[in-house]
Design an enzyme around this catalytic site. Structure first.
Site, mmCIF file in Angstrom:
data_model
loop_
_atom_site.group_PDB
_atom_site.id
_atom_site.type_symbol
_atom_site.label_atom_id
_atom_site.label_comp_id
_atom_site.label_asym_id
_atom_site.label_seq_id
_atom_site.Cartn_x
_atom_site.Cartn_y
_atom_site.Cartn_z
ATOM 1 N N HIS A 156 0.772 -1.177 0.084
ATOM 2 C CA HIS A 156 0.058 -0.028 0.045
ATOM 3 C C HIS A 156 0.877 1.183 0.029
ATOM 4 C CE1 HIS A 156 -3.349 2.581 1.019
ATOM 5 N NE2 HIS A 156 -2.395 3.297 1.661
ATOM 6 N N HIS A 161 1.603 4.785 -2.878
ATOM 7 C CA HIS A 161 1.792 6.084 -2.427
ATOM 8 C C HIS A 161 2.828 6.732 -3.218
ATOM 9 C CE1 HIS A 161 -1.261 7.340 0.645
ATOM 10 N NE2 HIS A 161 -1.075 6.102 1.202
ATOM 11 N N GLU A 202 -5.606 9.439 -1.179
ATOM 12 C CA GLU A 202 -6.244 7.981 -1.016
ATOM 13 C C GLU A 202 -7.270 7.303 -2.002
ATOM 14 O OE1 GLU A 202 -4.946 5.873 1.014
ATOM 15 O OE2 GLU A 202 -3.880 6.903 2.738
ATOM 16 N N SER A 221 -3.888 0.329 -5.060
ATOM 17 C CA SER A 221 -3.547 -0.759 -4.430
ATOM 18 C C SER A 221 -4.519 -1.677 -4.331
ATOM 19 C CB SER A 221 -2.978 -0.651 -3.012
ATOM 20 O OG SER A 221 -3.719 0.244 -2.381
HETATM 21 FE FE FE2 Z 1 -2.711 5.233 2.250
#
Ligand code: FE2
Length: 289
Positions: A156, A161, A202, A221
């Site tokens: 993740h 990111h 996000e 993800s």
């Molecule tokens: Fe995150």
């Protein structure tokens, strides 16, 4: 991202993590949460990535998820994400070495990623961002939880990111966000900033090449969430507007019914800069009062 919860779960017991170091780093982070922003020292929150301790299963899980996600993302992922993943040399072959990732990032935007034992208290998390540092978990989810893990792991954090940190506009946005969040103690603005993070970092979508693409890490993800975000008729996809985003509540435990679409990362950086000026002025005003 950030959360106040102390973590003590299976990921912390993986061989890649020295539990003494993790506990000390976590204790320091909890202590820093009680300090004024200018006294927060992020260095003792860092734990080394002992890359040689990753097991064959760790590398296999990373590789399997990397290949599966890239199948979808070469079509549906933002160009900025795809170029960024290439630039920091992510590959299906092995779990990434943060020193390699950081050497590439240093030259592009000056961002860096370092290991942390788990969730950081919000103030600590913002202090990292304000210094162009990104806290990343370094454990890899077990093969039995390949499809879903409730908390972040390196897949993740680094796959989801870090590729965007190669982009100068996104890099600027994220640092400005950290600085603004760090000085804000008004709960109204704290909540607005959490929503902004949620609907961009996000779960953000962006217009590229005359269609919608994924860039938020929760979409990057997750195959199910990524597909739902782009193709479900149940999703309301709104044009990005910072105040509207900040006024939109969200819930965590189901696919998102509302998403916001950027025209460009420059739009995000500019909107954040304007909002940060407001927040910094408010903070200066309350300090002077
Ligand atoms: Fe995150």
């Amino acid at each position: 991202m950030q959360d106040e919860t102390n973590r003590d779960d299976g990921l912390l017991r993986q061989p890649v993590i020295d539990s003494e170091e993790a506990l000390a780093a976590n204790a320091w982070a909890q202590h820093c949460d009680t300090l004024p922003a200018e006294r927060i020292d992020i260095e003792p929150m860092k734990i080394p990535q002992r890359w040689e301790r990753y097991t064959p299963e760790n590398h296999a899980v990373w590789g399997t998820i990397f290949r599966k996600r890239m199948d979808q993302l070469t079509r549906d992922g933002s160009r900025v994400f795809l170029d960024g993943a290439k630039a920091i040399k992510l590959s299906a072959d092995q779990v990434p070495r943060l020193e390699v990732v950081n050497a590439q990032l240093e030259a592009l935007t000056g961002w860096q990623s370092h290991g942390v034992p788990g969730y950081l208290p919000p103030k600590c998390f913002f202090a990292w961002l304000a210094q162009r540092q990104f806290p990343t978990t370094i454990a890899v989810r077990p093969a039995a939880q390949m499809e879903y893990l409730p908390e972040p792991d390196i897949i993740h954090d680094v796959f989801g990111h870090v590729p965007l940190h190669t982009d100068p506009q996104f890099a600027e946005f994220l640092q400005t966000y950290g600085k603004a969040a760090l000085v804000t103690d008004d709960p109204v603005h704290t909540e607005r900033l959490a929503r902004l993070f949620w609907f961009t970092v996000e779960f953000g979508l962006i217009h590229e090449d005359d269609r919608l693409k994924l860039y938020g890490s929760g979409l990057i993800s997750s195959e199910g969430e990524g597909h739902h975000a782009l193709y479900s008729p149940e999703v309301e996809r709104r044009p990005f507007d910072l105040d509207r985003v900040c006024d939109t509540p969200f819930e965590i435990f189901h696919y998102q019914p509302i998403l916001y679409v950027l025209d460009s990362f420059e739009q995000l950086a500019t909107a954040m800069s304007t909002y940060a000026e407001r927040l910094l002025a408010l903070a200066a005003g309350s300090a002077a009062a």
